[in-house]
Design an enzyme around this catalytic site. Sequence first.
Site, PDB file in Angstrom:
ATOM      1  N   LYS A  66       0.847  -1.198   0.000  1.00 41.30           N
ATOM      2  CA  LYS A  66       0.000   0.000   0.000  1.00 41.30           C
ATOM      3  C   LYS A  66       0.872   1.234   0.000  1.00 41.30           C
ATOM      4  O   LYS A  66       1.867   1.303   0.725  1.00 41.30           O
ATOM      5  CB  LYS A  66      -0.865  -0.030   1.284  1.00 41.30           C
ATOM      6  CG  LYS A  66      -1.926   1.021   1.338  1.00 41.30           C
ATOM      7  CD  LYS A  66      -3.183   0.602   0.617  1.00 41.30           C
ATOM      8  CE  LYS A  66      -4.186   1.730   0.452  1.00 41.30           C
ATOM      9  NZ  LYS A  66      -3.867   2.631  -0.685  1.00 41.30           N
ATOM     10  N   LYS A  90       5.172   2.210   8.261  1.00 43.16           N
ATOM     11  CA  LYS A  90       4.009   3.046   8.623  1.00 43.16           C
ATOM     12  C   LYS A  90       2.736   2.207   8.774  1.00 43.16           C
ATOM     13  O   LYS A  90       2.001   2.356   9.750  1.00 43.16           O
ATOM     14  CB  LYS A  90       3.791   4.115   7.544  1.00 43.16           C
ATOM     15  CG  LYS A  90       2.733   5.136   7.881  1.00 43.16           C
ATOM     16  CD  LYS A  90       2.439   6.084   6.721  1.00 43.16           C
ATOM     17  CE  LYS A  90       3.657   6.832   6.234  1.00 43.16           C
ATOM     18  NZ  LYS A  90       3.339   7.801   5.168  1.00 43.16           N
ATOM     19  N   LYS A 102       5.423   2.290  -2.939  1.00 41.08           N
ATOM     20  CA  LYS A 102       5.308   3.694  -3.344  1.00 41.08           C
ATOM     21  C   LYS A 102       5.604   3.758  -4.836  1.00 41.08           C
ATOM     22  O   LYS A 102       6.353   2.930  -5.369  1.00 41.08           O
ATOM     23  CB  LYS A 102       6.312   4.558  -2.586  1.00 41.08           C
ATOM     24  CG  LYS A 102       5.969   6.025  -2.571  1.00 41.08           C
ATOM     25  CD  LYS A 102       4.957   6.310  -1.457  1.00 41.08           C
ATOM     26  CE  LYS A 102       4.724   7.772  -1.231  1.00 41.08           C
ATOM     27  NZ  LYS A 102       4.089   8.023   0.063  1.00 41.08           N
ATOM     28  N   THR A 185      -5.242  12.849   6.049  1.00 35.89           N
ATOM     29  CA  THR A 185      -3.847  12.978   6.492  1.00 35.89           C
ATOM     30  C   THR A 185      -3.715  14.206   7.388  1.00 35.89           C
ATOM     31  O   THR A 185      -3.101  14.146   8.465  1.00 35.89           O
ATOM     32  CB  THR A 185      -2.891  13.034   5.288  1.00 35.89           C
ATOM     33  OG1 THR A 185      -3.201  11.938   4.426  1.00 35.89           O
ATOM     34  CG2 THR A 185      -1.440  12.914   5.725  1.00 35.89           C
TER      35      THR A 185
HETATM   36  N1  LIG Z   1      -1.702  12.971   0.389  1.00 33.02           N
HETATM   37  C1  LIG Z   1      -1.612  12.114   1.406  1.00 33.02           C
HETATM   38  O1  LIG Z   1      -2.600  11.487   1.803  1.00 33.02           O
HETATM   39  C2  LIG Z   1      -0.318  11.914   2.112  1.00 33.02           C
HETATM   40  C3  LIG Z   1       0.785  12.709   1.868  1.00 33.02           C
HETATM   41  N2  LIG Z   1       1.906  12.569   2.626  1.00 33.02           N
HETATM   42  C4  LIG Z   1       3.070  13.415   2.403  1.00 33.02           C
HETATM   43  O2  LIG Z   1       2.716  14.770   2.652  1.00 33.02           O
HETATM   44  C5  LIG Z   1       3.516  15.631   1.824  1.00 33.02           C
HETATM   45  C6  LIG Z   1       2.598  16.547   1.023  1.00 33.02           C
HETATM   46  O3  LIG Z   1       1.740  15.745   0.222  1.00 33.02           O
HETATM   47  P1  LIG Z   1       0.387  16.346  -0.413  1.00 33.02           P
HETATM   48  O4  LIG Z   1      -0.123  17.433   0.434  1.00 33.02           O
HETATM   49  O5  LIG Z   1      -0.461  15.184  -0.721  1.00 33.02           O
HETATM   50  O6  LIG Z   1       0.934  16.926  -1.776  1.00 33.02           O
HETATM   51  P2  LIG Z   1       0.338  18.143  -2.639  1.00 33.02           P
HETATM   52  O7  LIG Z   1       0.910  17.957  -3.997  1.00 33.02           O
HETATM   53  O8  LIG Z   1      -1.122  18.238  -2.472  1.00 33.02           O
HETATM   54  O9  LIG Z   1       0.983  19.424  -1.953  1.00 33.02           O
HETATM   55  C7  LIG Z   1       2.351  19.605  -1.843  1.00 33.02           C
HETATM   56  C8  LIG Z   1       2.616  21.002  -1.317  1.00 33.02           C
HETATM   57  O10 LIG Z   1       4.038  21.178  -1.156  1.00 33.02           O
HETATM   58  C9  LIG Z   1       4.412  22.375  -1.847  1.00 33.02           C
HETATM   59  N3  LIG Z   1       5.788  22.291  -2.275  1.00 33.02           N
HETATM   60  C10 LIG Z   1       6.345  21.594  -3.287  1.00 33.02           C
HETATM   61  N4  LIG Z   1       7.646  21.803  -3.364  1.00 33.02           N
HETATM   62  C11 LIG Z   1       7.944  22.681  -2.385  1.00 33.02           C
HETATM   63  C12 LIG Z   1       9.126  23.319  -1.968  1.00 33.02           C
HETATM   64  N5  LIG Z   1      10.275  23.100  -2.590  1.00 33.02           N
HETATM   65  N6  LIG Z   1       9.054  24.184  -0.924  1.00 33.02           N
HETATM   66  C13 LIG Z   1       7.890  24.446  -0.295  1.00 33.02           C
HETATM   67  N7  LIG Z   1       6.723  23.852  -0.653  1.00 33.02           N
HETATM   68  C14 LIG Z   1       6.759  23.001  -1.675  1.00 33.02           C
HETATM   69  C15 LIG Z   1       3.453  22.455  -2.986  1.00 33.02           C
HETATM   70  O11 LIG Z   1       3.428  23.754  -3.542  1.00 33.02           O
HETATM   71  P3  LIG Z   1       2.726  23.969  -4.991  1.00 33.02           P
HETATM   72  O12 LIG Z   1       1.338  23.411  -4.885  1.00 33.02           O
HETATM   73  O13 LIG Z   1       2.726  25.420  -5.146  1.00 33.02           O
HETATM   74  O14 LIG Z   1       3.579  23.179  -5.952  1.00 33.02           O
HETATM   75  C16 LIG Z   1       2.156  22.096  -2.256  1.00 33.02           C
HETATM   76  O15 LIG Z   1       1.698  23.199  -1.499  1.00 33.02           O
HETATM   77  C17 LIG Z   1       4.395  14.702   0.970  1.00 33.02           C
HETATM   78  O16 LIG Z   1       5.626  14.506   1.625  1.00 33.02           O
HETATM   79  C18 LIG Z   1       3.601  13.394   0.981  1.00 33.02           C
HETATM   80  O17 LIG Z   1       4.417  12.266   0.739  1.00 33.02           O
HETATM   81  C19 LIG Z   1       1.992  11.654   3.640  1.00 33.02           C
HETATM   82  C20 LIG Z   1       0.943  10.839   3.917  1.00 33.02           C
HETATM   83  C21 LIG Z   1      -0.275  10.840   3.123  1.00 33.02           C
HETATM   84  O1  LIG Z   2      -3.200   6.247   1.469  1.00 32.46           O
HETATM   85  C1  LIG Z   2      -2.312   5.491   1.136  1.00 32.46           C
HETATM   86  O2  LIG Z   2      -2.498   4.355   0.754  1.00 32.46           O
HETATM   87  C2  LIG Z   2      -0.859   5.894   1.192  1.00 32.46           C
HETATM   88  C3  LIG Z   2      -0.586   7.316   1.464  1.00 32.46           C
HETATM   89  C4  LIG Z   2       0.882   7.563   1.355  1.00 32.46           C
HETATM   90  O3  LIG Z   2       1.443   7.461   0.287  1.00 32.46           O
HETATM   91  C5  LIG Z   2       1.654   7.856   2.545  1.00 32.46           C
HETATM   92  O4  LIG Z   2       1.175   7.638   3.664  1.00 32.46           O
HETATM   93  O5  LIG Z   2       2.812   8.310   2.393  1.00 32.46           O
END
Ligand SMILES: NC(=O)C1=CN([C@@H]2O[C@H](COP(=O)(O)OP(=O)(O)OC[C@H]3O[C@@H](n4cnc5c(N)ncnc54)[C@H](OP(=O)(O)O)[C@@H]3O)[C@@H](O)[C@H]2O)C=CC1
Ligand SMILES: O=C(O)CCC(=O)C(=O)O
Length: 411
Positions: A66, A90, A102, A185
């Site tokens: 996953k 995790k 991933k 999240t």
């Molecule tokens: N989505 C999920 O359910 C999960 C996500 N995560 C982790 O959370 C983190 C964010 O994911 P998610 O919110 O889904 O991703 P998104 O693509 O929705 O958002 C990413 C954010 O990070 C910003 N960003 C990208 N590059 C930079 C940088 N160099 N400096 C500052 N900000 C930056 C983006 O800006 P812009 O939009 O302007 O490009 C955007 O605001 C990742 O590490 C992901 O692996 C962990 C668990 C679950």
């Molecule tokens: O929702 C999932 O299956 C995984 C989310 C994820 O990629 C993460 O937790 O980093």
Amino acid sequence: MNALTAASRNFKEAAKLLGLDSKLEKSLLIPFREIKVECTIPRDDGTLASFVGFRVQHDNARGPMKGGIRYHPKVDPDEVNALAQLMTWKTAVANLPYGGAKGGIGCDPGELTRSELERLTRVFTQKIHDLIGVHTDVPAPDMGTNSQTMAWILDEYSKFHGYSPGVVTGKPVDLGGSLGRESATGRGVLYATQALLSEHGKTISGQRFVIQGFGNVGSWAARLIEEAGGRVVAVGDITGAIKNGGGLDIPGLIEHSSGRQGVNGFQGGDQIDPDELLTEDCDVLIPAALGGVINRENAKDIRAKFIVEAANHPTDPEADEILSKKGVVVLPDIFANSGGVTVSYFEWVQNIQGFMWDEEKVNSELRTHMNRGFQDLKEMCETHGCGLRMGALSLGVNRVARASILRGWGA
Ligand SMILES: NC(=O)C1=CN([C@@H]2O[C@H](COP(=O)(O)OP(=O)(O)OC[C@H]3O[C@@H](n4cnc5c(N)ncnc54)[C@H](OP(=O)(O)O)[C@@H]3O)[C@@H](O)[C@H]2O)C=CC1
Ligand SMILES: O=C(O)CCC(=O)C(=O)O
């Protein structure tokens, strides 16, 4: 430090703490399968564009693998490998019946049109459809992907295997997605932060928060923290960073940054240098964007008392050491952001049962899971006399090791 080197270094420390057999240690570290595919699509102007896609399936001792799929220019095989490994620990920390995987495609989603993104997603799915599945490997959204991406994967996969909503999670609710997955999240980050602060005699209310990343995770975390009485004093994304010591207007900032605009230009605060965001004065720092952002260069300047890792591997091991000496408490990614995969599990269960839950049930089950995870993590820290990162890792690694041994894969 390279993400894979960092993840493997932390894993080896946890394996040592647990006294794992060296052969089992080696087999837990090596991924089950690494997939690399070429994805060529016609651009809207008729020219061809080629991209490289990856899916690393790290471990399936505890169940189907996953993990999310990321679209980002910096996607590389080592990082996907590290992120897949983190997913294995995790899902085990959250005690979900899953392994870890991933995926990612090296592309800039902001540079591709919607129809180009759809073609790219469909070609990628055609190349990996035989290797994913409801009971083998279940993708979900990550950076640069969303529920629409999952809908395209679901549709393409279903052409080969029949209608299979459970092959992806984080899909639109109209296609069997779970209520509450989009916010999960960020909501899990809220619950994890509440559990951590309460250990230190504090509540969200009155604390000052700085958040890096204002996408799915960062914006939901900000919104829910503000609703719980926290003051979000600075936020940044790829476009810039903004600060307001009295607290940013989060609904206003969400409205401003929607589409492709980002936080830059928001009038409700002062623009600051994005490089200084992480070292802003605050109580709780929440990195919610890229990995490796807290490193030996900036760790000594961090002023937060707590770091809650909403992003995956935002802190490298050298920074961990510096922060620990400074007394900064770091709540590690494999627990802090596990709310997303936990609600993905609820979504998958609903798909298998063909029965939808209401949002209240999703959120209340999520809170129960996060609180239980925090108690398990604390117990592990007490047993081994270690910090939160090693506590979380040894909790996850131990559960995976036990499953491997029970299945006859280890000594
Ligand atoms: N989505 C999920 O359910 C999960 C996500 N995560 C982790 O959370 C983190 C964010 O994911 P998610 O919110 O889904 O991703 P998104 O693509 O929705 O958002 C990413 C954010 O990070 C910003 N960003 C990208 N590059 C930079 C940088 N160099 N400096 C500052 N900000 C930056 C983006 O800006 P812009 O939009 O302007 O490009 C955007 O605001 C990742 O590490 C992901 O692996 C962990 C668990 C679950
Ligand atoms: O929702 C999932 O299956 C995984 C989310 C994820 O990629 C993460 O937790 O980093």
